[in-house]
Write an enzyme that holds these catalytic residues in place. Structure first.
Site, PDB file in Angstrom:
ATOM      1  N   ILE A 101       2.609  18.478   8.722  1.00 51.72           N
ATOM      2  CA  ILE A 101       3.151  18.359   7.356  1.00 51.72           C
ATOM      3  C   ILE A 101       4.209  19.436   7.116  1.00 51.72           C
ATOM      4  O   ILE A 101       4.500  19.792   5.983  1.00 51.72           O
ATOM      5  CB  ILE A 101       2.032  18.433   6.283  1.00 51.72           C
ATOM      6  N   ARG A 111       0.048  14.712  13.340  1.00 51.35           N
ATOM      7  CA  ARG A 111       0.818  14.319  12.142  1.00 51.35           C
ATOM      8  C   ARG A 111       0.996  15.561  11.281  1.00 51.35           C
ATOM      9  O   ARG A 111       0.332  15.745  10.262  1.00 51.35           O
ATOM     10  CB  ARG A 111       0.101  13.197  11.391  1.00 51.35           C
ATOM     11  N   CYS A 123      -4.539   7.570   9.755  1.00 50.50           N
ATOM     12  CA  CYS A 123      -4.842   6.926  11.037  1.00 50.50           C
ATOM     13  C   CYS A 123      -4.637   7.905  12.190  1.00 50.50           C
ATOM     14  O   CYS A 123      -3.712   8.725  12.153  1.00 50.50           O
ATOM     15  CB  CYS A 123      -3.926   5.719  11.247  1.00 50.50           C
ATOM     16  N   ASP A 178       4.883   0.515  12.259  1.00 47.42           N
ATOM     17  CA  ASP A 178       3.669  -0.149  11.768  1.00 47.42           C
ATOM     18  C   ASP A 178       3.560  -1.598  12.250  1.00 47.42           C
ATOM     19  O   ASP A 178       2.473  -2.172  12.254  1.00 47.42           O
ATOM     20  CB  ASP A 178       3.636  -0.138  10.225  1.00 47.42           C
ATOM     21  N   LEU A 181       7.399  19.414   7.328  1.00 51.52           N
ATOM     22  CA  LEU A 181       8.585  19.001   6.561  1.00 51.52           C
ATOM     23  C   LEU A 181       8.277  18.919   5.066  1.00 51.52           C
ATOM     24  O   LEU A 181       9.126  19.244   4.226  1.00 51.52           O
ATOM     25  CB  LEU A 181       9.114  17.651   7.074  1.00 51.52           C
ATOM     26  N   ARG A 191      -8.580  -0.574   4.795  1.00 48.13           N
ATOM     27  CA  ARG A 191      -7.780   0.475   4.147  1.00 48.13           C
ATOM     28  C   ARG A 191      -6.442  -0.087   3.685  1.00 48.13           C
ATOM     29  O   ARG A 191      -5.829   0.449   2.760  1.00 48.13           O
ATOM     30  CB  ARG A 191      -7.534   1.639   5.117  1.00 48.13           C
ATOM     31  N   LYS A 244       0.833  -1.213   0.000  1.00 51.25           N
ATOM     32  CA  LYS A 244       0.000   0.000   0.000  1.00 51.25           C
ATOM     33  C   LYS A 244       0.861   1.253   0.000  1.00 51.25           C
ATOM     34  O   LYS A 244       0.596   2.201  -0.749  1.00 51.25           O
ATOM     35  CB  LYS A 244      -0.888  -0.007   1.262  1.00 51.25           C
ATOM     36  N   ASN A 245       1.914   1.251   0.840  1.00 44.05           N
ATOM     37  CA  ASN A 245       2.690   2.485   0.986  1.00 44.05           C
ATOM     38  C   ASN A 245       3.674   2.722  -0.162  1.00 44.05           C
ATOM     39  O   ASN A 245       4.385   3.734  -0.187  1.00 44.05           O
ATOM     40  CB  ASN A 245       3.398   2.504   2.349  1.00 44.05           C
TER      41      ASN A 245
HETATM   42  C1  EPZ Z   1       4.379   6.751   6.458  1.00 44.79           C
HETATM   43  O1  EPZ Z   1       3.614   7.804   7.020  1.00 44.79           O
HETATM   44  C2  EPZ Z   1       3.439   5.574   6.351  1.00 44.79           C
HETATM   45  N1  EPZ Z   1       2.316   5.959   5.508  1.00 44.79           N
HETATM   46  C3  EPZ Z   1       2.963   5.156   7.726  1.00 44.79           C
HETATM   47  O2  EPZ Z   1       2.205   3.967   7.575  1.00 44.79           O
HETATM   48  C4  EPZ Z   1       4.161   4.843   8.621  1.00 44.79           C
HETATM   49  O3  EPZ Z   1       3.708   4.597   9.936  1.00 44.79           O
HETATM   50  C5  EPZ Z   1       5.119   6.044   8.641  1.00 44.79           C
HETATM   51  O4  EPZ Z   1       5.489   6.393   7.280  1.00 44.79           O
HETATM   52  C6  EPZ Z   1       6.402   5.785   9.420  1.00 44.79           C
HETATM   53  O5  EPZ Z   1       7.067   4.668   8.896  1.00 44.79           O
HETATM   54  C7  EPZ Z   1       2.444   5.974   4.183  1.00 44.79           C
HETATM   55  O6  EPZ Z   1       3.500   5.697   3.625  1.00 44.79           O
HETATM   56  C8  EPZ Z   1       1.245   6.341   3.377  1.00 44.79           C
HETATM   57  P1  EPZ Z   1       6.514  10.137   8.414  1.00 44.79           P
HETATM   58  P2  EPZ Z   1       4.177   9.297   7.003  1.00 44.79           P
HETATM   59  O7  EPZ Z   1       6.338  11.408   7.683  1.00 44.79           O
HETATM   60  O8  EPZ Z   1       4.833   9.568   5.700  1.00 44.79           O
HETATM   61  C9  EPZ Z   1       6.659  13.343  11.957  1.00 44.79           C
HETATM   62  C10 EPZ Z   1       0.411   2.497   7.893  1.00 44.79           C
HETATM   63  O9  EPZ Z   1      -0.045   1.902   8.899  1.00 44.79           O
HETATM   64  N2  EPZ Z   1       6.510  14.356  10.897  1.00 44.79           N
HETATM   65  O10 EPZ Z   1       7.777   9.373   8.229  1.00 44.79           O
HETATM   66  O11 EPZ Z   1       3.071  10.158   7.435  1.00 44.79           O
HETATM   67  C11 EPZ Z   1       5.333  12.587  12.148  1.00 44.79           C
HETATM   68  O12 EPZ Z   1       4.451  13.305  12.970  1.00 44.79           O
HETATM   69  C12 EPZ Z   1       0.830   3.942   7.977  1.00 44.79           C
HETATM   70  O13 EPZ Z   1       0.496   1.974   6.779  1.00 44.79           O
HETATM   71  C13 EPZ Z   1       6.615  15.703  11.210  1.00 44.79           C
HETATM   72  O14 EPZ Z   1       6.831  16.078  12.361  1.00 44.79           O
HETATM   73  O15 EPZ Z   1       5.272   9.186   8.143  1.00 44.79           O
HETATM   74  C14 EPZ Z   1       5.805  11.297  12.755  1.00 44.79           C
HETATM   75  O16 EPZ Z   1       5.985  11.458  14.134  1.00 44.79           O
HETATM   76  C15 EPZ Z   1       0.484   4.592   9.278  1.00 44.79           C
HETATM   77  N3  EPZ Z   1       6.443  16.617  10.204  1.00 44.79           N
HETATM   78  C16 EPZ Z   1       7.174  11.067  12.100  1.00 44.79           C
HETATM   79  O17 EPZ Z   1       7.564  12.339  11.567  1.00 44.79           O
HETATM   80  C17 EPZ Z   1       6.200  16.237   8.910  1.00 44.79           C
HETATM   81  O18 EPZ Z   1       6.061  17.123   8.047  1.00 44.79           O
HETATM   82  C18 EPZ Z   1       7.156  10.033  10.968  1.00 44.79           C
HETATM   83  O19 EPZ Z   1       6.274  10.458   9.959  1.00 44.79           O
HETATM   84  C19 EPZ Z   1       6.114  14.868   8.605  1.00 44.79           C
HETATM   85  C20 EPZ Z   1       6.271  13.942   9.617  1.00 44.79           C
END
Ligand code: EPZ
Length: 443
Positions: A123, A121, A116, A305, A125, A397, A22-23
């Site tokens: 954005i 969460r 989720c 995850d 970055l 999902r 999915k990801n």
């Molecule tokens: C991806 O989410 C995955 N989703 C998530 O999978 C997974 O848990 C996560 O990566 C971590 O491995 C998809 O790929 C669609 P991140 P993402 O940006 O991209 C913080 C599942 O169950 N952060 O690496 O949203 C954030 O709050 C899902 O399949 C910021 O602070 O993850 C978190 O604490 C759930 N600012 C950490 O970084 C930002 O702009 C990791 O988030 C972005 C992120």
């Protein structure tokens, strides 16, 4: 399907094929926007999040349809650069359409993404990366309005290796003039898969899988066909279920190299694991043992995850397992329903300690989120009696046909209510089987 009913304690046995990730599919669907032509995603899983991404593409004017197991996207012409909040809120990956639209159209207006409920969460970055490439942003009435007179290649340093921010930067940079370097990039296998797809489109992207990704923007793109990598978290789900229930299962079309920290934890729990180039076999005959301390962190460390999945398995283990969740502040939503089923779990901030001797019993429980819902399926398979899992839209999902797949492994699992006495997915007695492949860790 409104709920899933599971009658527990049968060992699992059999061989299944693992769905595509999915990801990977979600960022790749956003990437199809970059090319004024067609992309074919083969073996594309039927998932709630994939449907949400396809609906965004259709809203933007793309033609999206299925041909058997493939998903075809024709992005020759777009009719709008705006994605309303109702569509954006259906999944987290919707934010990746911002970078892709900016690259394609030079402007985009989008609502905020969903996903989720795992705690805040942000954005920031993603937006930092897009601003660095030369996009100007205005926020108004719950919408982000981005515009650029031309993206320019730059060095983007991410303060944290965010998966989504790395992907958004890669998408936007394919249209930026000159060279973009993304430093402290996420190194997940799904980032490498996005790079593979972008290369098939004709983009010049290198370095994915390391901390520095280099993109030479502005190349002309062409039609592409792509098959995504196997879903490592779905693979982990079936492996953790077999560890919890006992038995022997083989996963086809999967890559053990993407599963190393999970396989190590399960092996520490007493499971025997064998792998070939594209299969993983797990056998658990002796009682399960605790996995020690498991700390989540970005790839290649233990994935957040998989934390709920391993926790559900460790409910059946002798001894204590401690989880330290460092990625999300609220990723223990599965703990209250697991406790309702009899689990002994102590929570203190980001730390959860599981004592695995309690007997689990069936109950009515609600899936709190995608992987939390999957953890409830694992616990239910290992629990005495019948469990009814509600709010399964969360599970659907990310999991394609979970009832059929667990059924194929001999689990007693039904859509809706249990049909009295009927054994869907007949339980096979555990037989001594010979597994192909090398013992993990592979040498
Ligand atoms: C991806 O989410 C995955 N989703 C998530 O999978 C997974 O848990 C996560 O990566 C971590 O491995 C998809 O790929 C669609 P991140 P993402 O940006 O991209 C913080 C599942 O169950 N952060 O690496 O949203 C954030 O709050 C899902 O399949 C910021 O602070 O993850 C978190 O604490 C759930 N600012 C950490 O970084 C930002 O702009 C990791 O988030 C972005 C992120």
């Amino acid at each position: 399907m409104s709920h899933i009913t599971i009658c527990g304690t049968s060992p699992l046995s059999g061989e299944i094929s693992v769905q595509r990730a999915k990801n990977s599919v979600l960022p790749i669907l956003a990437a199809t926007l970059l090319h004024r032509g067609s992309s074919r995603i083969t073996h594309c899983p039927r998932l709630g999040d994939v449907e949400a991404a396809a609906d965004i593409l259709r809203h933007l004017g793309c033609k999206v349809h299925r041909e058997g197991q493939d998903l075809l996207v024709d992005a020759a012409s777009l009719t709008t650069q705006t994605i309303p909040p109702a569509l954006m809120g259906r999944c987290r990956a919707s934010i990746l359409f911002l970078g892709a639209l900016l690259a394609r159209c030079g402007e985009a207006s989008v609502g905020f993404p969903g996903g989720c409920p795992l705690g805040p969460r942000p954005i920031d970055l993603h937006l930092h990366a897009l601003r660095t490439l030369g996009a100007e942003c205005r926020q108004q009435e719950g919408m982000l309005h981005y515009r650029t007179t031309g993206l320019r290649g730059q060095e983007i340093t991410l303060p944290f290796p965010s998966v989504g921010a790395t992907e958004n930067a890669m998408l936007a940079a394919t249209a930026a003039e000159g060279i973009t370097l993304i430093s402290n990039a996420a190194r997940e296998p799904e980032i490498v898969d996005l790079q593979d797809f972008l290369q098939k489109l004709g983009a010049d992207v290198r370095g994915a899988g390391t901390s520095v990704i280099c993109i030479r923007g502005g190349r002309s793109l062409h039609d592409a066909v792509h098959c995504c990598i196997a879903d490592r978290i779905v693979a982990a789900t079936y492996l953790c279920a077999a560890a919890a229930c006992g038995g022997q299962i083989t996963l086809r079309n999967t890559d053990y190299r993407h599963l190393c920290p999970i396989l190590t934890a399960l092996q520490q729990g007493g499971c025997t694991i064998r792998s070939t180039e594209d299969t993983v076999t797990l056998c658990r005959e002796a009682p399960l043992r605790a996995a020690g301390t498991v700390r989540t962190a970005p790839y290649p460390a233990f994935p957040t995850d998989a934390q709920p999945l391993l926790m559900a398995a460790m409910l059946r283990a002798e001894g204590e397992t401690t989880f330290i969740e460092t990625m999300f502040t609220h990723r223990y939503g599965h703990v209250p329903p697991l406790r309702k089923m009899g689990a002994d779990i102590r929570l203190a901030g980001c730390r959860a300690t599981v004592r695995g001797t309690a007997t689990l019993h069936g109950d009515i429980v609600h899936a709190p989120d995608l992987r939390g819902g999957a953890a409830l399926m694992i616990a239910a398979l290992a629990a005495e009696g019948t469990t009814e899992i509600r709010d399964i839209h969360h599970i659907l999902r990310g999991y394609e046909n979970p009832v059929e797949t667990f059924g194929a492994l001999g689990a007693c699992i039904y859509e809706g209510n249990c049909k009295g006495g009927d054994t869907h997915g007949t339980t096979q007695p555990l037989q001594s089987q010979t597994a192909a492949g090398r013992l993990f860790p592979a040498v």
